[in-house]
Design a protein around this motif. Structure first.
Motif, PDB file in Angstrom:
ATOM      1  N   ARG A 292       0.830  -1.191   0.000  1.00  0.00           N
ATOM      2  CA  ARG A 292       0.000   0.000   0.000  1.00  0.00           C
ATOM      3  C   ARG A 292       0.875   1.255   0.000  1.00  0.00           C
ATOM      4  O   ARG A 292       0.629   2.219  -0.696  1.00  0.00           O
ATOM      5  CB  ARG A 292      -0.892  -0.006   1.241  1.00  0.00           C
ATOM      6  CG  ARG A 292      -2.350   0.258   0.893  1.00  0.00           C
ATOM      7  CD  ARG A 292      -2.947   1.186   1.910  1.00  0.00           C
ATOM      8  NE  ARG A 292      -3.993   0.494   2.628  1.00  0.00           N
ATOM      9  CZ  ARG A 292      -4.105   0.511   3.953  1.00  0.00           C
ATOM     10  NH1 ARG A 292      -3.222   1.145   4.681  1.00  0.00           N
ATOM     11  NH2 ARG A 292      -5.061  -0.107   4.549  1.00  0.00           N
TER      12      ARG A 292
ATOM     13  N   ARG B  18       1.475   4.509  -2.693  1.00  0.00           N
ATOM     14  CA  ARG B  18       1.356   5.910  -2.326  1.00  0.00           C
ATOM     15  C   ARG B  18       2.598   6.699  -2.728  1.00  0.00           C
ATOM     16  O   ARG B  18       2.502   7.823  -3.187  1.00  0.00           O
ATOM     17  CB  ARG B  18       1.120   6.031  -0.830  1.00  0.00           C
ATOM     18  CG  ARG B  18      -0.244   6.644  -0.587  1.00  0.00           C
ATOM     19  CD  ARG B  18      -0.758   6.339   0.761  1.00  0.00           C
ATOM     20  NE  ARG B  18      -0.085   7.086   1.789  1.00  0.00           N
ATOM     21  CZ  ARG B  18      -0.224   6.809   3.085  1.00  0.00           C
ATOM     22  NH1 ARG B  18      -0.969   5.794   3.435  1.00  0.00           N
ATOM     23  NH2 ARG B  18       0.395   7.519   3.978  1.00  0.00           N
TER      24      ARG B  18
ATOM     25  N   ARG C  77     -11.150   9.263   7.589  1.00  0.00           N
ATOM     26  CA  ARG C  77     -10.569   7.934   7.390  1.00  0.00           C
ATOM     27  C   ARG C  77     -10.973   6.996   8.520  1.00  0.00           C
ATOM     28  O   ARG C  77     -11.260   5.819   8.302  1.00  0.00           O
ATOM     29  CB  ARG C  77      -9.044   8.037   7.302  1.00  0.00           C
ATOM     30  CG  ARG C  77      -8.578   8.304   5.882  1.00  0.00           C
ATOM     31  CD  ARG C  77      -7.053   8.316   5.790  1.00  0.00           C
ATOM     32  NE  ARG C  77      -6.616   9.524   5.124  1.00  0.00           N
ATOM     33  CZ  ARG C  77      -5.860  10.454   5.673  1.00  0.00           C
ATOM     34  NH1 ARG C  77      -5.436  10.322   6.916  1.00  0.00           N
ATOM     35  NH2 ARG C  77      -5.523  11.509   4.984  1.00  0.00           N
TER      36      ARG C  77
ATOM     37  N   TYR D 281     -13.974   5.182   8.104  1.00  0.00           N
ATOM     38  CA  TYR D 281     -13.903   4.231   6.990  1.00  0.00           C
ATOM     39  C   TYR D 281     -14.236   4.817   5.621  1.00  0.00           C
ATOM     40  O   TYR D 281     -14.728   4.113   4.753  1.00  0.00           O
ATOM     41  CB  TYR D 281     -14.771   2.997   7.259  1.00  0.00           C
ATOM     42  CG  TYR D 281     -14.313   2.232   8.474  1.00  0.00           C
ATOM     43  CD1 TYR D 281     -13.138   1.470   8.403  1.00  0.00           C
ATOM     44  CD2 TYR D 281     -15.011   2.296   9.660  1.00  0.00           C
ATOM     45  CE1 TYR D 281     -12.682   0.808   9.519  1.00  0.00           C
ATOM     46  CE2 TYR D 281     -14.567   1.629  10.788  1.00  0.00           C
ATOM     47  CZ  TYR D 281     -13.396   0.879  10.713  1.00  0.00           C
ATOM     48  OH  TYR D 281     -12.945   0.235  11.812  1.00  0.00           O
ATOM     49  N   ALA D 282     -13.984   6.114   5.437  1.00  0.00           N
ATOM     50  CA  ALA D 282     -14.160   6.666   4.101  1.00  0.00           C
ATOM     51  C   ALA D 282     -12.941   6.288   3.271  1.00  0.00           C
ATOM     52  O   ALA D 282     -11.807   6.407   3.732  1.00  0.00           O
ATOM     53  CB  ALA D 282     -14.305   8.173   4.170  1.00  0.00           C
ATOM     54  N   LYS D 283     -13.175   5.828   2.051  1.00  0.00           N
ATOM     55  CA  LYS D 283     -12.051   5.496   1.162  1.00  0.00           C
ATOM     56  C   LYS D 283     -11.487   6.812   0.609  1.00  0.00           C
ATOM     57  O   LYS D 283     -12.206   7.821   0.556  1.00  0.00           O
ATOM     58  CB  LYS D 283     -12.553   4.616   0.026  1.00  0.00           C
ATOM     59  CG  LYS D 283     -12.934   3.234   0.491  1.00  0.00           C
ATOM     60  CD  LYS D 283     -13.011   2.279  -0.712  1.00  0.00           C
ATOM     61  CE  LYS D 283     -13.338   0.877  -0.258  1.00  0.00           C
ATOM     62  NZ  LYS D 283     -14.786   0.599  -0.208  1.00  0.00           N
ATOM     63  N   PRO D 284     -10.210   6.800   0.183  1.00  0.00           N
ATOM     64  CA  PRO D 284      -9.606   8.054  -0.312  1.00  0.00           C
ATOM     65  C   PRO D 284     -10.470   8.837  -1.294  1.00  0.00           C
ATOM     66  O   PRO D 284     -10.604  10.054  -1.141  1.00  0.00           O
ATOM     67  CB  PRO D 284      -8.301   7.572  -0.951  1.00  0.00           C
ATOM     68  CG  PRO D 284      -7.938   6.359  -0.164  1.00  0.00           C
ATOM     69  CD  PRO D 284      -9.239   5.710   0.230  1.00  0.00           C
ATOM     70  N   PRO D 285     -11.078   8.189  -2.302  1.00  0.00           N
ATOM     71  CA  PRO D 285     -11.909   8.991  -3.229  1.00  0.00           C
ATOM     72  C   PRO D 285     -13.085   9.656  -2.515  1.00  0.00           C
ATOM     73  O   PRO D 285     -13.459  10.789  -2.828  1.00  0.00           O
ATOM     74  CB  PRO D 285     -12.418   7.968  -4.247  1.00  0.00           C
ATOM     75  CG  PRO D 285     -11.505   6.805  -4.127  1.00  0.00           C
ATOM     76  CD  PRO D 285     -11.037   6.773  -2.710  1.00  0.00           C
ATOM     77  N   THR D 286     -13.640   8.943  -1.527  1.00  0.00           N
ATOM     78  CA  THR D 286     -14.772   9.501  -0.787  1.00  0.00           C
ATOM     79  C   THR D 286     -14.314  10.672   0.064  1.00  0.00           C
ATOM     80  O   THR D 286     -14.984  11.706   0.133  1.00  0.00           O
ATOM     81  CB  THR D 286     -15.405   8.428   0.124  1.00  0.00           C
ATOM     82  OG1 THR D 286     -15.470   7.211  -0.609  1.00  0.00           O
ATOM     83  CG2 THR D 286     -16.780   8.856   0.578  1.00  0.00           C
ATOM     84  N   VAL D 287     -13.147  10.531   0.714  1.00  0.00           N
ATOM     85  CA  VAL D 287     -12.603  11.624   1.517  1.00  0.00           C
ATOM     86  C   VAL D 287     -12.444  12.850   0.627  1.00  0.00           C
ATOM     87  O   VAL D 287     -12.821  13.967   0.979  1.00  0.00           O
ATOM     88  CB  VAL D 287     -11.234  11.238   2.124  1.00  0.00           C
ATOM     89  CG1 VAL D 287     -10.613  12.431   2.846  1.00  0.00           C
ATOM     90  CG2 VAL D 287     -11.374  10.068   3.072  1.00  0.00           C
TER      91      VAL D 287
END
Lengths: 283, 287
Positions: free
Chosen positions: A19, A23, B186, B189-195
């Protein structure tokens, strides 16, 4: 303890690593992207500096034909160019000082007092900032034409002060708003009257903001072409000279002067930045 | 006495600057509108005749250039948002200690005269210049390929000269975001695109709006880029206004055109500022 921070413990969960690598690659792409844009931004500056060392055979300083220092030696050889630069400097000094003084007044009043008409004034400042320079120049010309007044250095100063006021007052207002009023109260408690408090306490605190406002006004003035072109009459500033000279071939001295102005500006910015950094470390 | 002084203080402070704005901003605008309704010529002078026909003529003759200016401004602005956002984002969140260095580098072009920079680009983009010539030699471009004089060149110039005005306000908005807010997202539990979509983007929008204001208006009213990098088929309204004022001395027509340009732009700007508040925009502009 130090070893554990340097080498990850063997029990570290395995999925973390891939992961992380993803990044890093993403950041790498962004890093490259940012630097490519910066390179694109400074490319014309390279060209300007480079062609100040060019030795063109004809009138046009367009293709590279050999290295020379002679334009640096003859930098003031073209009388019109030198006087254009001089006029630009004089106008920039005069208009940034006027804009600094009257813009500070507005900025201080807006940051410090609540008064009738401040909303309208804010709107007016915003309008001067938001209206295109072209329209500002055109409307000033309309006024001068209607008044049948002449055009020249003084009308240029009028225009430059006009577009600088809003920037100076915005910078000053921002500083005044964050001012700690208890310092002024302390001065008053110690028996200082309003006048003394302002000059001995308040003004020194807002002075850096006033100074950066004046510097901003100076920079805006010395580079302005659009407004100046409308209201200059026969007066020629540095940008107007460049504009006029492109048709007949830009002399390499323009590149040299551009390079010197660039170097001076960068030097001032770097020094003032280092100084403010040293100062913030002291505090 | 002291109280009178104190209530008078703001007015005295505002007076010189306020007068300047009144005399050289409001009055000239009025002079411009009045001039657009006058008839006459430079030699015999202009008389106010309430001649609305100039506006009708202005629209019939220069509709194309006016629309073209707004379209170029719009395209440039969209390109600017797409280009600037990732850069501002990266500097704000990953710039670390070098943040101020990056910002300084972005502002570097402003230490060189705007006219000189634009001319420099003409030198670079010219048909046998240092950029196109090698590519043509290598056969990567057809010999007839050229950039100068095309709409792309003009939009390129507009984007180039406005980029810092888009990056900086977006950066300022992103920089203000508290990293803990992102962490919180985060943790939920928001995924990066959602954040990005639900947290970063809404908080960055004021910056984008400020950037749009500071790039769209000058780009639409530009005449330097279109003149230096464009051709007769890319004429923008700014060039027309400039020529009508300074070359043809057709003051009524020039005034009518400038007034229309300003009206179109300012109506948009004020509607926009009303919705968002002017403070953020002005602070971003003065940075």
């Amino acid at each position: 303890m130090t070893t554990s921070t340097l080498t990850p413990p063997a029990t570290a969960p395995a999925p973390v690593r891939p992961r992380r690598r993803v990044r890093i690659t993403g950041a790498g792409v962004m890093f490259t992207y940012t630097w490519l844009i910066i390179l694109w931004l400074v490319l014309p500056i390279f060209v300007m500096i480079l062609f100040g060392f060019n030795d063109p055979k004809g009138r046009f300083n367009q293709t590279w034909q050999g290295f020379t220092f002679k334009w640096y030696k003859d930098v003031f050889a073209i009388h019109e160019l030198t006087s254009a630069l001089w006029l630009s400097l004089v106008i920039a000094v005069v208009s940034s000082l006027i804009a600094g003084a009257i813009g500070t007044g507005i900025g201080y009043a807006l940051g410090r007092y609540q008064f009738r008409g401040s909303g309208g004034l804010n709107l007016l400042l915003f309008a001067t900032m938001a209206s295109p320079e072209l329209v500002m120049g055109a409307s000033l010309l309309s006024l001068f034409v209607s008044l049948n007044s002449g055009l020249g250095a003084s009308t240029i100063v009028i225009g430059h002060v006009l577009f600088s006021i809003s920037f100076v007052s915005t910078v000053v207002r921002a500083r005044v708003i964050t001012l700690d009023r208890s310092i002024e109260e302390a001065a008053a408690d110690l028996g200082a009257n309003a006048w003394t408090t302002f000059w001995k306490v308040t003004f020194p605190i807002i002075l850096p903001a006033v100074f950066s406002g004046v510097l901003l006004a100076f920079a805006l003035s010395i580079d302005d072409f659009v407004v100046t072109n409308f209201i200059s009459g026969n007066a020629t500033t540095f940008p107007l000279y460049i504009w006029g000279a492109t048709r007949v071939g830009l002399p390499p001295q323009v590149n040299v002067m551009g390079t010197l102005i660039f170097a001076t500006g960068v030097l001032i910015a770097v020094v003032s930045n280092l100084r403010s950094r040293a100062k913030s470390k002291q505090d | 006495m002291n109280r009178v002084k104190r209530t008078l203080a703001p007015y005295l402070l505002v007076l010189p600057g306020g007068l300047w704005l009144l005399l050289f901003f409001i009055v000239p605008m009025a002079a411009m509108v009045s001039l657009s309704l006058q008839q006459g010529d430079v030699i015999n002078g202009y008389r106010f005749t309430g001649h609305w026909q100039t506006y009708v003529d202005a629209i019939t003759d220069y509709r194309v250039q006016l629309i073209r200016s707004l379209v170029y401004g719009l395209i440039a602005t969209i390109i600017l948002i797409v280009m600037s956002f990732p850069m501002a984002y990266w500097i704000a969140f990953h710039g670390g200690k070098r943040k101020s260095t990056y910002l300084f580098l972005i502002l570097l072009p402003f230490f060189v005269s705007f006219v000189l920079r634009t001319i420099s680009w003409r030198q670079l983009l010219t048909d046998d210049g240092v950029l196109l010539h090698p590519l043509k030699e290598a056969g990567l471009l057809s010999p007839g390929f050229h950039i100068l004089g095309t709409p792309s060149a003009v939009i390129f110039g507009l984007v180039y000269n406005s980029l810092p005005f888009m990056v900086l306000p977006i950066y300022v908005a992103l920089e203000r975001i508290d990293p803990r807010v992102l962490e919180a997202a985060r943790d939920l539990y928001a995924k990066p695109p959602t954040v990005f979509r639900k947290v970063v983007l809404p908080l960055a929008l004021p910056g984008v709006f400020a950037g749009v204001l500071m790039t769209f208006v000058p780009a639409s009213a530009d005449y330097v880029n279109s003149q230096v990098l464009g051709s007769s088929s890319t004429t923008m309204i700014g060039q027309v206004i400039q020529a009508q004022y300074l070359a043809n001395s057709n003051y009524p027509m020039a005034s009518a055109l400038s007034f229309m340009l300003m009206a179109v732009l300012l109506v948009g700007v004020f509607a926009y500022a009303r919705a968002l508040g002017t403070e953020d925009v002005m602070n971003a502009a003065a940075r």
